[in-house]
Design a protein around this motif. Sequence first.
Motif, PDB file in Angstrom:
ATOM      1  N   HIS A  43       0.860  -1.177   0.000  1.00  4.48           N
ATOM      2  CA  HIS A  43       0.000   0.000   0.000  1.00  4.48           C
ATOM      3  C   HIS A  43       0.903   1.236   0.000  1.00  4.48           C
ATOM      4  O   HIS A  43       1.896   1.289   0.727  1.00  4.48           O
ATOM      5  CB  HIS A  43      -0.917   0.020   1.221  1.00  4.48           C
ATOM      6  CG  HIS A  43      -2.121  -0.851   1.073  1.00  4.48           C
ATOM      7  ND1 HIS A  43      -2.038  -2.216   0.887  1.00  4.48           N
ATOM      8  CD2 HIS A  43      -3.458  -0.543   1.084  1.00  4.48           C
ATOM      9  CE1 HIS A  43      -3.258  -2.720   0.796  1.00  4.48           C
ATOM     10  NE2 HIS A  43      -4.134  -1.731   0.904  1.00  4.48           N
ATOM     11  N   LEU A  44       0.533   2.224  -0.805  1.00  3.56           N
ATOM     12  CA  LEU A  44       1.357   3.413  -0.992  1.00  3.56           C
ATOM     13  C   LEU A  44       0.844   4.580  -0.167  1.00  3.56           C
ATOM     14  O   LEU A  44      -0.341   4.902  -0.195  1.00  3.56           O
ATOM     15  CB  LEU A  44       1.376   3.817  -2.469  1.00  3.56           C
ATOM     16  CG  LEU A  44       2.172   2.915  -3.411  1.00  3.56           C
ATOM     17  CD1 LEU A  44       1.775   3.185  -4.853  1.00  3.56           C
ATOM     18  CD2 LEU A  44       3.665   3.150  -3.228  1.00  3.56           C
ATOM     19  N   ARG A  45       1.762   5.217   0.541  1.00  7.80           N
ATOM     20  CA  ARG A  45       1.446   6.452   1.265  1.00  7.80           C
ATOM     21  C   ARG A  45       1.498   7.642   0.319  1.00  7.80           C
ATOM     22  O   ARG A  45       0.816   8.651   0.520  1.00  7.80           O
ATOM     23  CB  ARG A  45       2.463   6.638   2.401  1.00  7.80           C
ATOM     24  CG  ARG A  45       2.227   7.850   3.264  1.00  7.80           C
ATOM     25  CD  ARG A  45       0.984   7.667   4.116  1.00  7.80           C
ATOM     26  NE  ARG A  45       0.773   8.838   4.958  1.00  7.80           N
ATOM     27  CZ  ARG A  45       0.162   9.948   4.564  1.00  7.80           C
ATOM     28  NH1 ARG A  45      -0.284  10.041   3.335  1.00  7.80           N
ATOM     29  NH2 ARG A  45      -0.002  10.952   5.392  1.00  7.80           N
ATOM     30  N   ALA A  46       2.322   7.529  -0.715  1.00 10.62           N
ATOM     31  CA  ALA A  46       2.507   8.614  -1.680  1.00 10.62           C
ATOM     32  C   ALA A  46       3.143   8.032  -2.931  1.00 10.62           C
ATOM     33  O   ALA A  46       3.568   6.873  -2.956  1.00 10.62           O
ATOM     34  CB  ALA A  46       3.390   9.713  -1.087  1.00 10.62           C
ATOM     35  N   MET A 104      -1.110  -0.614  -4.245  1.00 10.62           N
ATOM     36  CA  MET A 104      -0.192  -0.316  -5.333  1.00 10.62           C
ATOM     37  C   MET A 104      -0.816  -0.615  -6.696  1.00 10.62           C
ATOM     38  O   MET A 104      -0.601   0.119  -7.666  1.00 10.62           O
ATOM     39  CB  MET A 104       1.103  -1.114  -5.160  1.00 10.62           C
ATOM     40  CG  MET A 104       2.207  -0.724  -6.127  1.00 10.62           C
ATOM     41  SD  MET A 104       3.734  -1.664  -5.859  1.00 10.62           S
ATOM     42  CE  MET A 104       4.224  -1.051  -4.247  1.00 10.62           C
ATOM     43  N   GLU A 105      -1.602  -1.690  -6.787  1.00 10.63           N
ATOM     44  CA  GLU A 105      -2.225  -2.050  -8.058  1.00 10.63           C
ATOM     45  C   GLU A 105      -3.193  -0.962  -8.519  1.00 10.63           C
ATOM     46  O   GLU A 105      -3.315  -0.688  -9.713  1.00 10.63           O
ATOM     47  CB  GLU A 105      -2.965  -3.386  -7.925  1.00 10.63           C
ATOM     48  CG  GLU A 105      -2.063  -4.589  -7.695  1.00 10.63           C
ATOM     49  CD  GLU A 105      -1.530  -4.664  -6.267  1.00 10.63           C
ATOM     50  OE1 GLU A 105      -2.059  -3.919  -5.398  1.00 10.63           O
ATOM     51  OE2 GLU A 105      -0.593  -5.450  -6.024  1.00 10.63           O
ATOM     52  N   ARG A 106      -3.869  -0.330  -7.570  1.00 17.23           N
ATOM     53  CA  ARG A 106      -4.828   0.727  -7.908  1.00 17.23           C
ATOM     54  C   ARG A 106      -4.103   1.979  -8.416  1.00 17.23           C
ATOM     55  O   ARG A 106      -4.546   2.620  -9.373  1.00 17.23           O
ATOM     56  CB  ARG A 106      -5.674   1.058  -6.674  1.00 17.23           C
ATOM     57  CG  ARG A 106      -6.902   1.920  -6.933  1.00 17.23           C
ATOM     58  CD  ARG A 106      -7.802   1.879  -5.710  1.00 17.23           C
ATOM     59  NE  ARG A 106      -8.945   2.763  -5.814  1.00 17.23           N
ATOM     60  CZ  ARG A 106     -10.056   2.476  -6.462  1.00 17.23           C
ATOM     61  NH1 ARG A 106     -10.167   1.314  -7.086  1.00 17.23           N
ATOM     62  NH2 ARG A 106     -11.065   3.332  -6.499  1.00 17.23           N
ATOM     63  N   VAL A 128       8.419   2.709 -10.932  1.00 15.80           N
ATOM     64  CA  VAL A 128       8.129   4.044 -10.419  1.00 15.80           C
ATOM     65  C   VAL A 128       7.420   4.006  -9.067  1.00 15.80           C
ATOM     66  O   VAL A 128       7.576   4.928  -8.257  1.00 15.80           O
ATOM     67  CB  VAL A 128       7.290   4.846 -11.445  1.00 15.80           C
ATOM     68  CG1 VAL A 128       5.919   4.216 -11.646  1.00 15.80           C
ATOM     69  CG2 VAL A 128       7.152   6.304 -11.027  1.00 15.80           C
ATOM     70  N   LEU A 129       6.679   2.939  -8.775  1.00 21.87           N
ATOM     71  CA  LEU A 129       5.909   2.889  -7.534  1.00 21.87           C
ATOM     72  C   LEU A 129       6.666   2.276  -6.364  1.00 21.87           C
ATOM     73  O   LEU A 129       6.378   2.603  -5.211  1.00 21.87           O
ATOM     74  CB  LEU A 129       4.606   2.111  -7.754  1.00 21.87           C
ATOM     75  CG  LEU A 129       3.623   2.734  -8.748  1.00 21.87           C
ATOM     76  CD1 LEU A 129       2.370   1.880  -8.857  1.00 21.87           C
ATOM     77  CD2 LEU A 129       3.268   4.158  -8.343  1.00 21.87           C
ATOM     78  N   ASP A 130       7.598   1.379  -6.647  1.00 21.37           N
ATOM     79  CA  ASP A 130       8.271   0.713  -5.528  1.00 21.37           C
ATOM     80  C   ASP A 130       9.764   1.006  -5.445  1.00 21.37           C
ATOM     81  O   ASP A 130      10.458   0.466  -4.579  1.00 21.37           O
ATOM     82  CB  ASP A 130       8.043  -0.803  -5.570  1.00 21.37           C
ATOM     83  CG  ASP A 130       8.426  -1.422  -6.905  1.00 21.37           C
ATOM     84  OD1 ASP A 130       8.998  -0.710  -7.751  1.00 21.37           O
ATOM     85  OD2 ASP A 130       8.144  -2.616  -7.104  1.00 21.37           O
ATOM     86  N   ALA A 131      10.273   1.865  -6.326  1.00 18.74           N
ATOM     87  CA  ALA A 131      11.691   2.233  -6.234  1.00 18.74           C
ATOM     88  C   ALA A 131      11.906   3.166  -5.043  1.00 18.74           C
ATOM     89  O   ALA A 131      11.110   4.083  -4.816  1.00 18.74           O
ATOM     90  CB  ALA A 131      12.140   2.916  -7.516  1.00 18.74           C
ATOM     91  N   PRO A 132      12.957   2.964  -4.259  1.00 15.82           N
ATOM     92  CA  PRO A 132      13.250   3.887  -3.153  1.00 15.82           C
ATOM     93  C   PRO A 132      13.502   5.299  -3.680  1.00 15.82           C
ATOM     94  O   PRO A 132      14.044   5.486  -4.769  1.00 15.82           O
ATOM     95  CB  PRO A 132      14.514   3.295  -2.521  1.00 15.82           C
ATOM     96  CG  PRO A 132      14.532   1.868  -2.956  1.00 15.82           C
ATOM     97  CD  PRO A 132      13.915   1.849  -4.316  1.00 15.82           C
ATOM     98  N   VAL A 133      13.090   6.287  -2.909  1.00 14.03           N
ATOM     99  CA  VAL A 133      13.270   7.685  -3.297  1.00 14.03           C
ATOM    100  C   VAL A 133      13.991   8.430  -2.180  1.00 14.03           C
ATOM    101  O   VAL A 133      13.987   8.010  -1.022  1.00 14.03           O
ATOM    102  CB  VAL A 133      11.915   8.373  -3.591  1.00 14.03           C
ATOM    103  CG1 VAL A 133      11.200   7.685  -4.734  1.00 14.03           C
ATOM    104  CG2 VAL A 133      11.038   8.401  -2.349  1.00 14.03           C
TER     105      VAL A 133
END
Length: 274
Positions: A43-46, A104-106, A128-133
Amino acid sequence: MEKLIAQLNRLYLPRGEISPDELLRHLRGEQTTSVSLAAPDRHLRAVMIPFDRMARNDELDHWHQLCAVANVLHADLELPTPAVSVSGNKGYGLWMSFETPMPMERVSRFLDLLRKAYFPDMALPPNVLDAPVEIPPCLNQHTGKWAAFIHPGMGASFAEDAGLEMAPPPAGQVAFLEHLESIGSERFAQALDILQRAIDTHASGVATSTPPVEAASPGKQSAASGSTPADDLLLKDATLEDIVRFLHARNIEPTFRHLIPRQDSHKGSQQDEP
């Protein structure tokens, strides 16, 4: 610094992803730590959408593309205004925050529909969604420049050199973040529905009612929000007076610091000779 940390936690950082001590050292430039915006349960916070300078293209192309995407998010999809950052290296970041962690899928489906409906030529990194930033503000260890959140109207001035020579004042970073909103689940669902309808309309061969997005869209009025360019600083380049007025409205006294390039005194004396 406490206010800046509070804003980063409110908008972007998953709970427990980085310790308070690590985050403080990161923000001070003592170390640079990459963090994941996704929790272990996917699940993504941002999400941060990168816009790096494109080889052999106009030096402003990646900035114009960011403006176009930001305008669609805010005007057409009626989502909260995203944050804009410079990477300290070769590009920008567009930051979207979720009120509650989003699967994340959404989010992946959202980005795919966004690209198909509006920006078919936009290339997104596969991870782009799971790469560390690296959460701004922080020191880019490769270039020695600082990544930072910026006033959107200043973006074009960073097209060639997307970083700051010195650490940005924490109060200024807070000013760019404290009035941003996170995306609620209902608003995100509505945006997905708008995108899906746009895709279906294109597929059926019927002209869409949404005007095509122009890459260089600064200066145009936001039809959905009814805001003028003076109100929506994502839609125009800001003057120095705009920036000062923006910070003064938040009781912040701006400090503009520049590094003056060193000159070879011996070479200079030779040039002065007749």
